[in-house]
Design a protein around this motif. Structure first.
Motif, PDB file in Angstrom:
ATOM      1  N   TYR A   1      -3.710   2.161  10.689  1.00 42.61           N
ATOM      2  CA  TYR A   1      -4.013   2.769   9.577  1.00 42.61           C
ATOM      3  C   TYR A   1      -5.066   1.948   8.699  1.00 42.61           C
ATOM      4  CZ  TYR A   1       0.137  -0.037   8.245  1.00 42.61           C
ATOM      5  OH  TYR A   1       1.102  -1.028   8.081  1.00 42.61           O
TER       6      TYR A   1
ATOM      7  N   PHE B   1       0.673  -1.064  -0.023  1.00 42.05           N
ATOM      8  CA  PHE B   1       0.055   0.035  -0.058  1.00 42.05           C
ATOM      9  C   PHE B   1       0.861   1.199  -0.163  1.00 42.05           C
ATOM     10  CE2 PHE B   1      -3.150  -3.049   1.631  1.00 42.05           C
ATOM     11  CZ  PHE B   1      -4.470  -2.553   0.592  1.00 42.05           C
ATOM     12  N   ARG B   2       1.790   1.467   0.568  1.00 43.14           N
ATOM     13  CA  ARG B   2       2.743   2.487   0.939  1.00 43.14           C
ATOM     14  C   ARG B   2       3.803   2.439  -0.458  1.00 43.14           C
ATOM     15  NH1 ARG B   2       2.697   5.613   5.305  1.00 43.14           N
ATOM     16  NH2 ARG B   2       2.049   4.353   7.352  1.00 43.14           N
ATOM     17  N   ARG B   3       4.143   1.647  -0.936  1.00 41.47           N
ATOM     18  CA  ARG B   3       5.064   1.676  -2.217  1.00 41.47           C
ATOM     19  C   ARG B   3       4.488   1.707  -3.618  1.00 41.47           C
ATOM     20  NH1 ARG B   3       9.663  -2.717  -0.320  1.00 41.47           N
ATOM     21  NH2 ARG B   3      10.505  -1.572   1.415  1.00 41.47           N
TER      22      ARG B   3
ATOM     23  N   TYR C   1      -8.978  -3.311  -0.624  1.00 41.08           N
ATOM     24  CA  TYR C   1      -9.053  -1.829  -0.879  1.00 41.08           C
ATOM     25  C   TYR C   1     -10.223  -1.833  -1.787  1.00 41.08           C
ATOM     26  CZ  TYR C   1      -7.103  -3.881  -5.523  1.00 41.08           C
ATOM     27  OH  TYR C   1      -6.709  -4.505  -6.704  1.00 41.08           O
TER      28      TYR C   1
ATOM     29  N   SER D   1      -3.698   3.703  -3.906  1.00 36.14           N
ATOM     30  CA  SER D   1      -2.843   4.270  -2.827  1.00 36.14           C
ATOM     31  C   SER D   1      -3.008   3.930  -1.343  1.00 36.14           C
ATOM     32  CB  SER D   1      -3.033   5.808  -2.915  1.00 36.14           C
ATOM     33  OG  SER D   1      -4.325   5.917  -2.453  1.00 36.14           O
ATOM     34  N   PHE D   2      -2.262   4.228  -0.599  1.00 35.32           N
ATOM     35  CA  PHE D   2      -2.138   3.847   0.855  1.00 35.32           C
ATOM     36  C   PHE D   2      -3.363   4.355   1.400  1.00 35.32           C
ATOM     37  CE2 PHE D   2      -0.949   4.976   5.256  1.00 35.32           C
ATOM     38  CZ  PHE D   2      -0.670   3.792   5.700  1.00 35.32           C
TER      39      PHE D   2
ATOM     40  N   MET E   1      -6.639   1.714   1.510  1.00 36.97           N
ATOM     41  CA  MET E   1      -6.681   0.403   2.263  1.00 36.97           C
ATOM     42  C   MET E   1      -7.944   0.322   3.188  1.00 36.97           C
ATOM     43  SD  MET E   1      -3.857  -0.647   5.198  1.00 36.97           S
ATOM     44  CE  MET E   1      -4.039  -2.318   6.044  1.00 36.97           C
TER      45      MET E   1
END
Length: 139
Positions: free
Chosen positions: A97, A57-59, A139, A66-67, A70
């Motif tokens: 998160y 998600f972060r990369r 997601y 995108s992050f 999530m």
């Protein structure tokens, strides 16, 4: 086949099938002293997420996701007699998160004896509460 089995409805693999499921994390939480079902539930959720890292998600490893997209769905197995004491907001607060889209509480878990009643630790009796958690990530 008894009537209960023949009338059972199909169970969806995810509480909300509109989410694109990536994986399911599972955990167990206990409260041996103090008889607090929320403590057992938060421990179950921490157990479920504690040994995972989600760099995708972060990369940006998932194209177009995108992050911030999530999503988490949480399913808790809690003894029926204790479900009304569960603080869902406190359980949700342990997730660092991800947007929690659903929390489902179902009959499950266990109440058993811890084998000891320790008043100094807040025990009301010798009950141990056990909660099971499934955390759906997507997601």
């Amino acid at each position: 086949m008894d009537s209960d089995q023949s009338t059972a409805k199909a169970v969806e693999p995810v509480p909300n099938s509109s989410m694109k499921l990536l994986f399911v994390e599972m955990g167990v939480g206990y409260d041996q002293h103090g008889q607090d079902i929320t403590s057992a539930a938060t421990r179950a959720c921490r157990d479920a997420i504690s040994s995972n890292s989600i760099p995708a998600f972060r990369r940006g490893s998932i194209p177009g996701v995108s992050f911030g997209e999530m999503k988490l769905q949480i399913k808790l197995g809690v003894p029926r007699s204790l479900q009304h004491l569960l603080d869902i907001e406190k359980v949700k607060s342990i997730f660092p998160y991800g947007k929690i889209t659903d929390v489902e509480v179902v009959d499950g878990g266990l109440i058993c004896s811890s084998g000891v009643h320790v008043e100094e630790m807040g025990d009301k009796n010798d009950d141990c509460y056990i909660v099971n958690a499934a955390v759906y990530v997507g997601y």
